[in-house]
Design an enzyme around this catalytic site. Structure first.
Site, PDB file in Angstrom:
ATOM      1  N   ARG A 153      -9.332  -4.913   1.186  1.00  0.00           N
ATOM      2  CA  ARG A 153     -10.375  -4.792   2.196  1.00  0.00           C
ATOM      3  C   ARG A 153     -10.348  -3.513   3.014  1.00  0.00           C
ATOM      4  O   ARG A 153     -11.294  -3.246   3.752  1.00  0.00           O
ATOM      5  CB  ARG A 153     -10.317  -6.003   3.140  1.00  0.00           C
ATOM      6  CG  ARG A 153     -10.669  -7.268   2.425  1.00  0.00           C
ATOM      7  CD  ARG A 153     -10.598  -8.482   3.319  1.00  0.00           C
ATOM      8  NE  ARG A 153     -10.988  -9.667   2.560  1.00  0.00           N
ATOM      9  CZ  ARG A 153     -10.217 -10.275   1.674  1.00  0.00           C
ATOM     10  NH1 ARG A 153      -9.010  -9.833   1.446  1.00  0.00           N
ATOM     11  NH2 ARG A 153     -10.661 -11.314   1.020  1.00  0.00           N
ATOM     12  N   HIS A 185      -0.853 -16.438  -5.724  1.00  0.00           N
ATOM     13  CA  HIS A 185      -1.980 -15.944  -6.533  1.00  0.00           C
ATOM     14  C   HIS A 185      -1.526 -15.407  -7.888  1.00  0.00           C
ATOM     15  O   HIS A 185      -2.237 -14.625  -8.516  1.00  0.00           O
ATOM     16  CB  HIS A 185      -2.753 -14.877  -5.751  1.00  0.00           C
ATOM     17  CG  HIS A 185      -3.396 -15.422  -4.503  1.00  0.00           C
ATOM     18  ND1 HIS A 185      -3.729 -14.655  -3.422  1.00  0.00           N
ATOM     19  CD2 HIS A 185      -3.767 -16.681  -4.175  1.00  0.00           C
ATOM     20  CE1 HIS A 185      -4.261 -15.426  -2.477  1.00  0.00           C
ATOM     21  NE2 HIS A 185      -4.290 -16.653  -2.912  1.00  0.00           N
ATOM     22  N   CYS A 187      -4.232 -21.396 -29.555  1.00  0.00           N
ATOM     23  CA  CYS A 187      -5.325 -22.365 -29.319  1.00  0.00           C
ATOM     24  C   CYS A 187      -6.698 -21.715 -29.202  1.00  0.00           C
ATOM     25  O   CYS A 187      -7.689 -22.404 -28.935  1.00  0.00           O
ATOM     26  CB  CYS A 187      -5.027 -23.199 -28.073  1.00  0.00           C
ATOM     27  SG  CYS A 187      -5.205 -22.275 -26.549  1.00  0.00           S
ATOM     28  N   THR A 232       0.835  -1.212   0.000  1.00  0.00           N
ATOM     29  CA  THR A 232       0.000   0.000   0.000  1.00  0.00           C
ATOM     30  C   THR A 232       0.868   1.259   0.000  1.00  0.00           C
ATOM     31  O   THR A 232       0.495   2.258  -0.606  1.00  0.00           O
ATOM     32  CB  THR A 232      -1.020   0.029   1.166  1.00  0.00           C
ATOM     33  OG1 THR A 232      -0.321  -0.158   2.394  1.00  0.00           O
ATOM     34  CG2 THR A 232      -2.086  -1.038   1.019  1.00  0.00           C
TER      35      THR A 232
HETATM   36  P1  NAD Z   1      -6.208  -7.779   2.261  1.00  0.00           P
HETATM   37  O1  NAD Z   1      -6.619  -6.583   1.465  1.00  0.00           O
HETATM   38  O2  NAD Z   1      -7.209  -8.770   2.654  1.00  0.00           O
HETATM   39  O3  NAD Z   1      -5.475  -7.329   3.597  1.00  0.00           O
HETATM   40  C1  NAD Z   1      -4.454  -6.404   3.635  1.00  0.00           C
HETATM   41  C2  NAD Z   1      -4.197  -6.102   5.091  1.00  0.00           C
HETATM   42  O4  NAD Z   1      -3.081  -5.224   5.155  1.00  0.00           O
HETATM   43  C3  NAD Z   1      -5.351  -5.417   5.811  1.00  0.00           C
HETATM   44  O5  NAD Z   1      -5.672  -6.133   6.982  1.00  0.00           O
HETATM   45  C4  NAD Z   1      -4.816  -4.005   6.132  1.00  0.00           C
HETATM   46  O6  NAD Z   1      -5.226  -3.551   7.394  1.00  0.00           O
HETATM   47  C5  NAD Z   1      -3.327  -4.228   6.127  1.00  0.00           C
HETATM   48  N1  NAD Z   1      -2.547  -3.056   5.707  1.00  0.00           N
HETATM   49  C6  NAD Z   1      -2.723  -2.294   4.595  1.00  0.00           C
HETATM   50  N2  NAD Z   1      -1.748  -1.364   4.497  1.00  0.00           N
HETATM   51  C7  NAD Z   1      -0.946  -1.543   5.581  1.00  0.00           C
HETATM   52  C8  NAD Z   1       0.222  -0.891   6.054  1.00  0.00           C
HETATM   53  N3  NAD Z   1       0.796   0.114   5.373  1.00  0.00           N
HETATM   54  N4  NAD Z   1       0.758  -1.314   7.224  1.00  0.00           N
HETATM   55  C9  NAD Z   1       0.197  -2.340   7.929  1.00  0.00           C
HETATM   56  N5  NAD Z   1      -0.896  -2.995   7.520  1.00  0.00           N
HETATM   57  C10 NAD Z   1      -1.467  -2.608   6.360  1.00  0.00           C
HETATM   58  O7  NAD Z   1      -5.053  -8.451   1.459  1.00  0.00           O
HETATM   59  P2  NAD Z   1      -4.539  -9.931   1.474  1.00  0.00           P
HETATM   60  O8  NAD Z   1      -4.804 -10.596   2.777  1.00  0.00           O
HETATM   61  O9  NAD Z   1      -3.183  -9.870   0.950  1.00  0.00           O
HETATM   62  O10 NAD Z   1      -5.489 -10.738   0.482  1.00  0.00           O
HETATM   63  C11 NAD Z   1      -6.216 -10.243  -0.570  1.00  0.00           C
HETATM   64  C12 NAD Z   1      -5.838 -10.777  -1.936  1.00  0.00           C
HETATM   65  O11 NAD Z   1      -5.729  -9.652  -2.739  1.00  0.00           O
HETATM   66  C13 NAD Z   1      -4.516 -11.421  -2.101  1.00  0.00           C
HETATM   67  O12 NAD Z   1      -4.748 -12.722  -2.345  1.00  0.00           O
HETATM   68  C14 NAD Z   1      -3.868 -10.823  -3.352  1.00  0.00           C
HETATM   69  O13 NAD Z   1      -3.891 -11.766  -4.378  1.00  0.00           O
HETATM   70  C15 NAD Z   1      -4.754  -9.738  -3.753  1.00  0.00           C
HETATM   71  N6  NAD Z   1      -4.196  -8.363  -3.864  1.00  0.00           N
HETATM   72  C16 NAD Z   1      -2.906  -8.140  -4.209  1.00  0.00           C
HETATM   73  C17 NAD Z   1      -2.433  -6.839  -4.284  1.00  0.00           C
HETATM   74  C18 NAD Z   1      -1.003  -6.633  -4.672  1.00  0.00           C
HETATM   75  O14 NAD Z   1      -0.448  -7.455  -5.376  1.00  0.00           O
HETATM   76  N7  NAD Z   1      -0.350  -5.562  -4.213  1.00  0.00           N
HETATM   77  C19 NAD Z   1      -3.258  -5.754  -3.994  1.00  0.00           C
HETATM   78  C20 NAD Z   1      -4.602  -6.021  -3.654  1.00  0.00           C
HETATM   79  C21 NAD Z   1      -5.059  -7.336  -3.587  1.00  0.00           C
END
Ligand code: NAD
Length: 254
Positions: free
Chosen positions: A41, A126, A163, A33
């Site tokens: 989420r 993933h 394909c 992020t």
């Molecule tokens: P999630 O969105 O479910 O959870 C992310 C978690 O990170 C949250 O609980 C949030 O509170 C926490 N968070 C966010 N920024 C933060 C920070 N700076 N410091 C501390 N905590 C922080 O994501 P997930 O559990 O990884 O699963 C969701 C699915 O989404 C994954 O399977 C993935 O495939 C996909 N995804 C990937 C990306 C990416 O590649 N960057 C981005 C979005 C979703």
């Protein structure tokens, strides 16, 4: 144990890293992020705007495929501009130091590779969104190729030139089989490490969320770094409810 403040949490984590022989990090969207890629989420996360397109819909419907590619291209500026953050760089430092054999990630953004991990040491549960694959024969395509075909055909998602099956980002969608080899390697790493770091994952997406538990059950210490509580906080040896960049910044080395 939940660290009460960032400083004591970082100190405790430093001790645990020093004491560990083999550290396996497991990362989720939260590590990226600070690189400008929204998670799913959190408020403002991708799911507050879009319902995910399941694999079955993608296969069955040209419209779903068109929409899926429209969404992907709308994100391209963000993915293309993203650089590894402090969390990625700290893990890459531990990898270079020989403490981390490989990283297990739920992320699809290629940022662990960009931070210095060899591709074979990034276990992508993933998949990867920085290129595409035919869902029939597995032929890989660069995104540029997909974009050109998409634009030339007035917004129609292309099929494979070999394909004629649909071409999709090289990611695992909901409803799609998890990759066997990656699941096997992740399980072996989780069971063999003595310190497992779950970083930036809400730990609600299964089966990926099973790895911290697996490591703990096999005798590893478990650290969870996530700004929100997770369902596995209770079993962790250390929990940091803090920003990942702040928590791991001190471990960015040379
Ligand atoms: P999630 O969105 O479910 O959870 C992310 C978690 O990170 C949250 O609980 C949030 O509170 C926490 N968070 C966010 N920024 C933060 C920070 N700076 N410091 C501390 N905590 C922080 O994501 P997930 O559990 O990884 O699963 C969701 C699915 O989404 C994954 O399977 C993935 O495939 C996909 N995804 C990937 C990306 C990416 O590649 N960057 C981005 C979005 C979703």
């Amino acid at each position: 144990m939940i660290a009460t403040d960032l400083q004591s949490g970082v100190e405790r984590l430093g001790d645990m890293i020093a004491e560990a022989r083999t550290i396996v990090p497991f990362t989720g969207a939260g590590i990226s992020t600070e690189c400008g890629i929204p998670d799913f989420r959190s408020p403002g996360g991708i799911w507050t705007r879009h319902r995910p397109i399941e694999f079955g819909e993608f296969v069955a419907s040209q419209e779903a495929r068109d929409e899926s590619w429209r969404r992907r291209f709308a994100m391209e500026e963000i993915f293309a501009a993203a650089k590894p953050g402090r969390g990625h760089r700290a893990l890459a430092s531990l990898y270079r130091a020989g403490k981390v054999p490989a990283v297990i990630t739920q992320n699809i953004d290629n940022l662990h590779q960009a931070s210095g991990f060899a591709a074979e040491h990034v276990i992508e549960l993933h998949g990867n969104t920085t290129y595409a694959r035919c869902i029939g024969c597995g032929q890989a395509y660069p995104l540029d190729w997909v974009k050109r075909r998409f634009d030339d055909d007035g917004g129609l998602a292309p099929n494979c030139t070999a394909c004629d099956e649909p071409v999709k980002t090289a990611t695992i969608s909901f409803g799609q089989m998890m990759p066997d080899e990656e699941m096997r390697r992740a399980g072996a790493l989780a069971r063999a490490c003595d310190l497992f770091l779950a970083i930036g994952s809400s730990l609600v997406v299964w089966p990926a969320a099973g790895f911290p538990l697996m490591a703990k059950n096999a005798g590893a210490r478990l650290v969870i770094i996530n700004r929100e509580p997770t369902e596995q906080d209770d079993i962790a040896d250390l929990v940091l409810h803090h920003d990942i960049g702040e928590a791991l910044g001190p471990f960015v080395g040379n």
